[in-house]
Design a protein around this motif. Structure first.
Motif, PDB file in Angstrom:
ATOM      1  N   GLY A 161       0.781  -1.228   0.000  1.00  0.00           N
ATOM      2  CA  GLY A 161       0.000   0.000   0.000  1.00  0.00           C
ATOM      3  C   GLY A 161       0.818   1.285   0.000  1.00  0.00           C
ATOM      4  O   GLY A 161       0.260   2.378  -0.139  1.00  0.00           O
ATOM      5  N   LYS A 162       2.147   1.176   0.119  1.00  0.00           N
ATOM      6  CA  LYS A 162       3.001   2.372   0.102  1.00  0.00           C
ATOM      7  C   LYS A 162       3.036   3.012  -1.283  1.00  0.00           C
ATOM      8  O   LYS A 162       3.352   4.200  -1.419  1.00  0.00           O
ATOM      9  N   ALA A 163       2.788   2.227  -2.304  1.00  0.00           N
ATOM     10  CA  ALA A 163       2.731   2.732  -3.682  1.00  0.00           C
ATOM     11  C   ALA A 163       1.799   1.806  -4.443  1.00  0.00           C
ATOM     12  O   ALA A 163       1.566   0.672  -4.037  1.00  0.00           O
ATOM     13  N   TRP A 164       1.250   2.302  -5.522  1.00  0.00           N
ATOM     14  CA  TRP A 164       0.341   1.484  -6.310  1.00  0.00           C
ATOM     15  C   TRP A 164       1.096   0.816  -7.471  1.00  0.00           C
ATOM     16  O   TRP A 164       2.205   1.229  -7.820  1.00  0.00           O
ATOM     17  N   ALA A 165       0.455  -0.194  -8.043  1.00  0.00           N
ATOM     18  CA  ALA A 165       1.003  -0.838  -9.240  1.00  0.00           C
ATOM     19  C   ALA A 165      -0.107  -0.952 -10.269  1.00  0.00           C
ATOM     20  O   ALA A 165      -1.257  -1.245  -9.925  1.00  0.00           O
ATOM     21  N   MET A 166       0.239  -0.671 -11.509  1.00  0.00           N
ATOM     22  CA  MET A 166      -0.702  -0.893 -12.610  1.00  0.00           C
ATOM     23  C   MET A 166      -0.046  -1.810 -13.626  1.00  0.00           C
ATOM     24  O   MET A 166       1.165  -1.785 -13.812  1.00  0.00           O
ATOM     25  N   THR A 167      -0.856  -2.611 -14.275  1.00  0.00           N
ATOM     26  CA  THR A 167      -0.329  -3.485 -15.310  1.00  0.00           C
ATOM     27  C   THR A 167      -0.336  -2.777 -16.656  1.00  0.00           C
ATOM     28  O   THR A 167      -1.256  -2.009 -16.952  1.00  0.00           O
ATOM     29  N   GLY A 168       0.675  -3.052 -17.459  1.00  0.00           N
ATOM     30  CA  GLY A 168       0.717  -2.563 -18.832  1.00  0.00           C
ATOM     31  C   GLY A 168       0.141  -3.561 -19.813  1.00  0.00           C
ATOM     32  O   GLY A 168       0.127  -3.310 -21.016  1.00  0.00           O
ATOM     33  N   SER A 169      -0.381  -4.663 -19.306  1.00  0.00           N
ATOM     34  CA  SER A 169      -0.913  -5.700 -20.190  1.00  0.00           C
ATOM     35  C   SER A 169      -2.316  -5.352 -20.667  1.00  0.00           C
ATOM     36  O   SER A 169      -3.142  -4.862 -19.894  1.00  0.00           O
ATOM     37  N   GLU A 170      -2.600  -5.638 -21.897  1.00  0.00           N
ATOM     38  CA  GLU A 170      -3.961  -5.524 -22.419  1.00  0.00           C
ATOM     39  C   GLU A 170      -4.804  -6.743 -22.060  1.00  0.00           C
ATOM     40  O   GLU A 170      -6.031  -6.674 -22.097  1.00  0.00           O
ATOM     41  N   LEU A 171      -4.153  -7.861 -21.779  1.00  0.00           N
ATOM     42  CA  LEU A 171      -4.817  -9.156 -21.744  1.00  0.00           C
ATOM     43  C   LEU A 171      -5.116  -9.670 -20.348  1.00  0.00           C
ATOM     44  O   LEU A 171      -5.819 -10.660 -20.183  1.00  0.00           O
ATOM     45  N   LEU A 172      -4.560  -9.027 -19.348  1.00  0.00           N
ATOM     46  CA  LEU A 172      -4.634  -9.587 -17.998  1.00  0.00           C
ATOM     47  C   LEU A 172      -5.136  -8.573 -16.978  1.00  0.00           C
ATOM     48  O   LEU A 172      -4.755  -8.618 -15.812  1.00  0.00           O
ATOM     49  N   VAL A 173      -6.006  -7.676 -17.406  1.00  0.00           N
ATOM     50  CA  VAL A 173      -6.445  -6.627 -16.493  1.00  0.00           C
ATOM     51  C   VAL A 173      -7.314  -7.211 -15.380  1.00  0.00           C
ATOM     52  O   VAL A 173      -7.182  -6.828 -14.210  1.00  0.00           O
ATOM     53  N   ASP A 174      -8.189  -8.146 -15.723  1.00  0.00           N
ATOM     54  CA  ASP A 174      -8.998  -8.760 -14.661  1.00  0.00           C
ATOM     55  C   ASP A 174      -8.099  -9.459 -13.642  1.00  0.00           C
ATOM     56  O   ASP A 174      -8.286  -9.325 -12.432  1.00  0.00           O
TER      57      ASP A 174
END
Lengths: 306, 306, 306, 306
Positions: D185-198
């Motif tokens: 929770g100290k920082a967020w993470a986002m995925t750059g994948s188009e295919l694995l967002v769920d």
């Protein structure tokens, strides 16, 4: 009486394994390969190297290959045997078997499939040396095993006496030069390159293990001899001729894989030269077809050996 | 009567092979491993996978392992056998042997050491299928064999019936998702990841082949069951607990290699749990030492399974 | 009047860029570097190569470096300028700027960061050639750009006149030999290796672009001259002395990265030789510390140049 | 007043840069892209990411792009700016420029072309943070920069406050899951994948940065919203629809490179949707041709967005 592997030098081809149509060893052809190489003047023979398709052969086949080879060679030349399999105890099994059959030394790669560290790789060589009771040659071939023998790994193994020599098929000739400096005569190094034998000799290598030496052993012997007497112009000319011949390895691409195209072209040329009966490659590799064979033959003719 | 591998699903651990101090199979411990997994509720057992150190075992040892496994399992669960060796005819040898011993299917990687193309790799699977007379599962593990099974390769093999399923240890989950779409139910896919089982199930995987399942089979079964009933929060919670347990795989680093650290930590935990007698790793891998063992135990305790 | 780059040969060092404590170009030191190299007898100067830390410098800094270099050299030697940035239009920007400043040719890598194909890479060179109005040298450095210039790519670019030469820092000397054969005199090739200059000359290279030439230009000139007159024993002896000197590149490891350790050791030696004022490396690279400096000095002394 | 980047979440597309026939930015089309995305409901906009062809743009072009973007967005959404160039001081130059233009944060990769260590990479981020005076997001994209941000590197940077978040385009989702645990929770993470967002949402990611979001922003927003409310079946269904749409990225292969095929297909679809005027790719990338465009359109129609 075994040959002294600490003094091995010269041209030591990695001998191809001729196959029948059903992927068995074609022993009559195999005998002719050996005689062809000895007649070509080579200084040693390396059976069950990568060029022999060693990893395609099971334990029984490997034993049969070595038994035949040792019988045919009959002490005329030093005999090296590859003992290539993923991990230590299996390699020990191959090495003990090879020693009993009567080879002069075994050639050992880093472990593969598994992912070992350099430290574990050093232990691998030491355990094999302890168990096999026969001289070891280190075989650096990262394109197959996907780990490079570090410069310090080779120096350690050589200076403590675990290995008597190095076959360098790493393609990293800057590193090879540094390694030759490190070895300081405690062990020899040979290049596995077909294209840089004159350079390797200039660097201080003891010789070469060229797959193309199966096709033109006399050419590599002339190259080696010229380099040994310091006639670098003659060495270079012979090397350039052999480089042109080596172009045959592209004949099967991209229909076959890189591996199949290389050894496949050697077999194809040897078939054309009447040395072996078929150019069959071990499965699943593709064998060169008629069109690709024609390309190979063009290079063989241009090199003046047909 | 054999199990129908086309319907395989659930948790199918790649079973570890306990060893004695002199690197032989410790069969009494091995029996306990199998009973531990069955008691944990797993849906199948995969012997001679990478986690079993398969490539360290020679032909005779592999046969002994499978004979023992088949006898102990005694039909209670589907049994898969890895037939991992560099090239086609050797794999056929292992596969025929495994079929005779009575496994339900064999798990086949791409060739390694040699450098084959995708086309030759397809031929590899076809030749094994034709010769082995037993269902095949494709095993995509580029970190070991250094070639990825292309998406189109897997689709071809599945749609023509050469393979009934895929074990994906490629780490490329975007590609896995595309593959699952391509398979369209013609074959199943399982993930080899310990960390993404909930995600793989969300993607439509049939199950998982987690090495950590040797340590905590019941945890993976709970995770699988939660996912199957659509309780994704419960699945995620169980997955997160197992992710924390998986941290044990770093305990041996960097003294051991990555490979030895992973399976080595599983064996170390299983020894602590009283399932096996020793945490010995096959040579040349290093076995976890006391300090590293203490680290592993901390994770085991925190996961609530000791 | 510009120098004719089609006839470039000999020792063409990739010139280091001395920095101040706040990471600006130290122009007085830079002048001394240039004079040191010219006095050493080199045959050309390559500014803004990888050894110059080119990719750390923004557009304005690069212009300032070239303007200074061209002014100091003042036509005494051919001047090459690296125009290294990820993609075509930015490289064109650098090339046009370099031409206006008055360099004799520009050195162009394949695109990087982006993932281009060989066909797109050929288009890249063609577009730059068309827009820049100045001779181009191809720079093959896969360790930095992570794409290898295929043998056929180089041959295409040379035979159609898009490039006049090749700087080969690929480390693939077997391929380099094949390329030299392909070029057939239509373009020259130089090696970027410090360790294999004698070998490259034996292969038919036109010369060398050795980073270590910043430290000991006269040594590389002696090596080149010996090779040109066919005195391969003298060439080899000089090369071996330079290989020992090159050992300095390990002094910073593993505290610094491989990149910082290499160029960092050159700068450290040049500082000790009184050529530059500081051994500062561009951020985020680490500068060699006192202990590492002592190691470098040991090699410098043993090579007899201090 | 700037947006608070520590709370960034949701769908943050990496915005494409439409080009004219002579490779300049097509600003009218660019405006329409931004309005299209805002209308699609996205939660933030990431300019000058890899999808924008950032490394093809020189310093002046990048400034013009950001100035236009900030003016058009006009505070309606958080704005991130990529500051992608090989080394620290150049990145600082881009970051200072971006801050002055008024973006909310900058997105920073590891150095490239040069070969830095993890320790130097940490210093890289710290120096940029200190000099830029604006929040930093770490951008892990080894396929472009050829170094992976180690798990411990990300944890260090996040826990000390150097970065507020991570864009993970590494393709290593097992590692991403471990990183999300480390971040705590100290920082967020986002995925750059188009295919694995769920899947990424199930793992605890804060959102996604999907290139395909340029084409179908509303689809990704629906997917994100479903995941946020725990409706994993709806999320999965939307994801599967988007996976099918993503198949368009293969349309240009193998005539174009992988990079050009992906972004090129997005531009081609956006042209078909009337959002941009041309599908031109920056040089030397190949632009999709009519046949390839027809393939892209088929996927667009099947996805129900035309």
């Amino acid at each position: 009486m075994p040959h002294d592997l600490t003094r091995l030098h010269g041209v030591v081809p990695p001998v191809v394994t001729p196959l029948t149509d059903d992927y068995k060893v074609d022993f009559p052809s195999f005998t002719r390969v050996i005689e062809h190489l000895i007649k070509g003047g080579v200084h040693g023979l390396f059976f069950l190297g990568s060029t022999s398709e060693v990893t395609f052969h099971d334990e029984a086949t490997r034993r049969a290959i070595l038994e035949h080879a040792v019988k045919v060679v009959n002490g005329r030349l030093p005999v090296l045997a590859g003992v290539v399999d993923p991990a230590t105890d299996r390699v020990i099994g191959h090495a003990v078997s090879a020693r009993k059959i009567g080879v002069d030394g075994v050639v050992v790669t880093a472990p593969f499939y598994t992912r070992t560290s350099q430290a574990e790789t050093i232990d691998h060589f030491r355990a094999i040396r302890a168990a096999a009771g026969i001289p070891l040659v280190a075989y650096d071939i990262p394109v197959c095993v996907h780990i490079k023998l570090d410069r310090d790994t080779v120096a350690t193994l050589a200076h403590e006496g675990t290995v008597v020599g190095l076959k360098d098929s790493s393609g990293d000739d800057g590193n090879l030069r540094a390694v030759i400096g490190d070895l300081a005569g405690k062990a020899w190094a040979m290049t596995g390159s077909e294209l840089l034998v004159d350079c390797a000799m200039l660097m201080g290598a003891a010789g070469a293990v060229p797959g193309l030496g199966n096709v033109d052993p006399a050419g590599y012997v002339r190259l080696y001899d010229a380099a040994k007497r310091g006639d670098w112009d003659a060495a270079r000319r012979e090397q350039i001729r052999l480089c042109r011949l080596f172009e045959m390895v592209r004949a099967g691409l991209p229909r076959t894989s890189v591996g199949a195209a290389g050894v496949g072209s050697f077999k194809t040329a040897m078939k054309a030269l009447g040395i072996i009966d078929r150019n069959t490659m071990a499965r699943p590799q593709r064998t060169l077809n008629d069109e690709e064979t024609a390309t190979v033959l063009r290079f063989v003719r241009e090199a003046g050996i047909l």
